[in-house]
Design a protein around this motif. Structure first.
Motif, PDB file in Angstrom:
ATOM      1  N   THR A 270      17.098 -15.516  82.345  1.00 41.65           N
ATOM      2  CA  THR A 270      18.022 -14.484  81.881  1.00 41.65           C
ATOM      3  C   THR A 270      18.478 -14.756  80.447  1.00 41.65           C
ATOM      4  O   THR A 270      18.487 -13.842  79.596  1.00 41.65           O
ATOM      5  CB  THR A 270      19.239 -14.404  82.814  1.00 41.65           C
ATOM      6  OG1 THR A 270      18.807 -14.126  84.151  1.00 41.65           O
ATOM      7  CG2 THR A 270      20.203 -13.309  82.372  1.00 41.65           C
ATOM      8  N   LEU A 271      18.852 -16.005  80.170  1.00 41.38           N
ATOM      9  CA  LEU A 271      19.347 -16.315  78.835  1.00 41.38           C
ATOM     10  C   LEU A 271      18.243 -16.267  77.785  1.00 41.38           C
ATOM     11  O   LEU A 271      18.448 -15.763  76.674  1.00 41.38           O
ATOM     12  CB  LEU A 271      20.018 -17.687  78.838  1.00 41.38           C
ATOM     13  CG  LEU A 271      20.743 -18.052  77.546  1.00 41.38           C
ATOM     14  CD1 LEU A 271      21.823 -17.023  77.243  1.00 41.38           C
ATOM     15  CD2 LEU A 271      21.348 -19.431  77.619  1.00 41.38           C
ATOM     16  N   ARG A 272      17.074 -16.743  78.115  1.00 40.25           N
ATOM     17  CA  ARG A 272      15.985 -16.713  77.137  1.00 40.25           C
ATOM     18  C   ARG A 272      15.579 -15.273  76.824  1.00 40.25           C
ATOM     19  O   ARG A 272      15.237 -14.955  75.677  1.00 40.25           O
ATOM     20  CB  ARG A 272      14.788 -17.519  77.639  1.00 40.25           C
ATOM     21  CG  ARG A 272      15.092 -19.008  77.772  1.00 40.25           C
ATOM     22  CD  ARG A 272      13.874 -19.866  77.663  1.00 40.25           C
ATOM     23  NE  ARG A 272      13.318 -19.820  76.321  1.00 40.25           N
ATOM     24  CZ  ARG A 272      12.428 -20.696  75.861  1.00 40.25           C
ATOM     25  NH1 ARG A 272      12.006 -21.687  76.639  1.00 40.25           N
ATOM     26  NH2 ARG A 272      11.958 -20.602  74.643  1.00 40.25           N
ATOM     27  N   ALA A 273      15.620 -14.407  77.825  1.00 42.54           N
ATOM     28  CA  ALA A 273      15.338 -12.997  77.560  1.00 42.54           C
ATOM     29  C   ALA A 273      16.384 -12.406  76.614  1.00 42.54           C
ATOM     30  O   ALA A 273      16.055 -11.603  75.723  1.00 42.54           O
ATOM     31  CB  ALA A 273      15.298 -12.214  78.866  1.00 42.54           C
ATOM     32  N   TRP A 274      17.657 -12.812  76.777  1.00 41.44           N
ATOM     33  CA  TRP A 274      18.702 -12.316  75.879  1.00 41.44           C
ATOM     34  C   TRP A 274      18.538 -12.898  74.481  1.00 41.44           C
ATOM     35  O   TRP A 274      18.713 -12.193  73.478  1.00 41.44           O
ATOM     36  CB  TRP A 274      20.068 -12.682  76.463  1.00 41.44           C
ATOM     37  CG  TRP A 274      21.219 -12.156  75.663  1.00 41.44           C
ATOM     38  CD1 TRP A 274      21.759 -10.909  75.712  1.00 41.44           C
ATOM     39  CD2 TRP A 274      21.968 -12.881  74.691  1.00 41.44           C
ATOM     40  NE1 TRP A 274      22.800 -10.804  74.832  1.00 41.44           N
ATOM     41  CE2 TRP A 274      22.951 -12.000  74.172  1.00 41.44           C
ATOM     42  CE3 TRP A 274      21.897 -14.184  74.182  1.00 41.44           C
ATOM     43  CZ2 TRP A 274      23.877 -12.396  73.210  1.00 41.44           C
ATOM     44  CZ3 TRP A 274      22.809 -14.577  73.212  1.00 41.44           C
ATOM     45  CH2 TRP A 274      23.768 -13.674  72.733  1.00 41.44           C
TER      46      TRP A 274
END
Length: 279
Positions: A270-274
């Motif tokens: 989730t964070l890497r996508a953001w």
């Protein structure tokens, strides 16, 4: 800041994640998910045990029922060429019926013979020649029961997948809430050269710890409840006292680890996508 800036802050919390994830809502929700998952695991385990017991029973002797007052010796003589015949003693029959009909010494009872066929066709013909006799095989009913148990087991495993998906969704929502709370700090560190993998790793580690703690608490509660439930249910379902291996201990031990893995992977993705959307 150097690209390895976050790696030089081991033991510290440069992203403020302890404050961002300070509430106990996520661990409580994960504990509830772990409790449901433990119940699903126990259901699948119990269904498998029942299926094994029923399959073992199907391989046992069939039953021939004779009307009360039938000539037992003549029936045994007629059936013996086609099967191994063992009469069920009348005291045993009365003992089995006592919980339902009470102690009625004068009550006429049918006679029951346990038969292990050596010639199935001959046995069926011999039974049909005996007045009022009936052959009760277990194969068809056991096959239906095993199919039912397999369906219950599949349903329990499907429920596990649903619980895992819901847990991943909860972690994703919690991660986005953490991003919203610490957005400015994350952007500053990103612009100063911190690696995306380091930032995501910090988030993932924090979420994994929260999921591990919540799932461990839920699993402990479930294990205690299931142990007491097994003590009451196993004697009825399996006709024996409850034993240690009546619970899926390996699966229960793996639940917190699986929850931590789901939390770590979901938060990281989730964070890497953001972060990829940042300039």
């Amino acid at each position: 800041m150097a690209r390895g800036a976050l790696r030089g802050l081991r033991g510290r919390d440069p992203l403020g994640l302890r404050r961002a994830f300070a509430d106990r809502l996520l661990p409580a929700l994960v504990a509830a998910m772990a409790l449901l998952a433990a119940l699903a695991l126990a259901g699948a385990h119990c269904a498998g045990q029942l299926a094994q017991r029923w399959q073992a029973g199907a391989a046992g002797p069939a039953l021939v029922t004779l009307p009360a007052g039938a000539d037992l010796r003549a029936a045994i003589a007629a059936l013996s060429p086609h099967a191994e015949v063992t009469p069920v003693p009348e005291p045993r029959m009365r003992e089995l019926l006592a919980p339902w009909v009470g102690e009625v010494p004068g009550l006429p009872l049918p006679r029951i013979l346990e038969v292990t066929p050596t010639n199935r066709a001959g046995l069926e013909a011999a039974v049909s020649a005996l007045p009022g006799a009936r052959l009760e095989g277990r194969g068809e009913s056991v096959a239906q029961a095993v199919t039912l148990a397999a369906g219950l087991r599949a349903l329990s495993l499907l429920l596990l997948l649903v619980i895992a998906a819901v847990a991943a969704a909860l972690v994703a929502v919690a991660t986005r809430a953490g991003i919203a709370a610490r957005r400015e700090t994350i952007v500053i560190l990103h612009e100063l050269g911190a690696r995306d993998s380091d930032i995501a790793g910090r988030f993932a580690a924090r979420l994994a710890v929260l999921c591990l703690g919540g799932a461990a608490a839920g699993t402990v509660v479930a294990a205690v409840a299931l142990w007491f439930l097994a003590g009451a249910a196993v004697p009825v379902a399996l006709s024996r006292p409850a034993a240690w291996d009546d619970l899926p201990w390996a699966g229960l031990i793996a639940l917190p680890l699986a929850a931590a893995a789901i939390g770590w992977l979901t938060a990281r993705l989730t964070l890497r996508a953001w972060l990829r959307r940042l300039p």
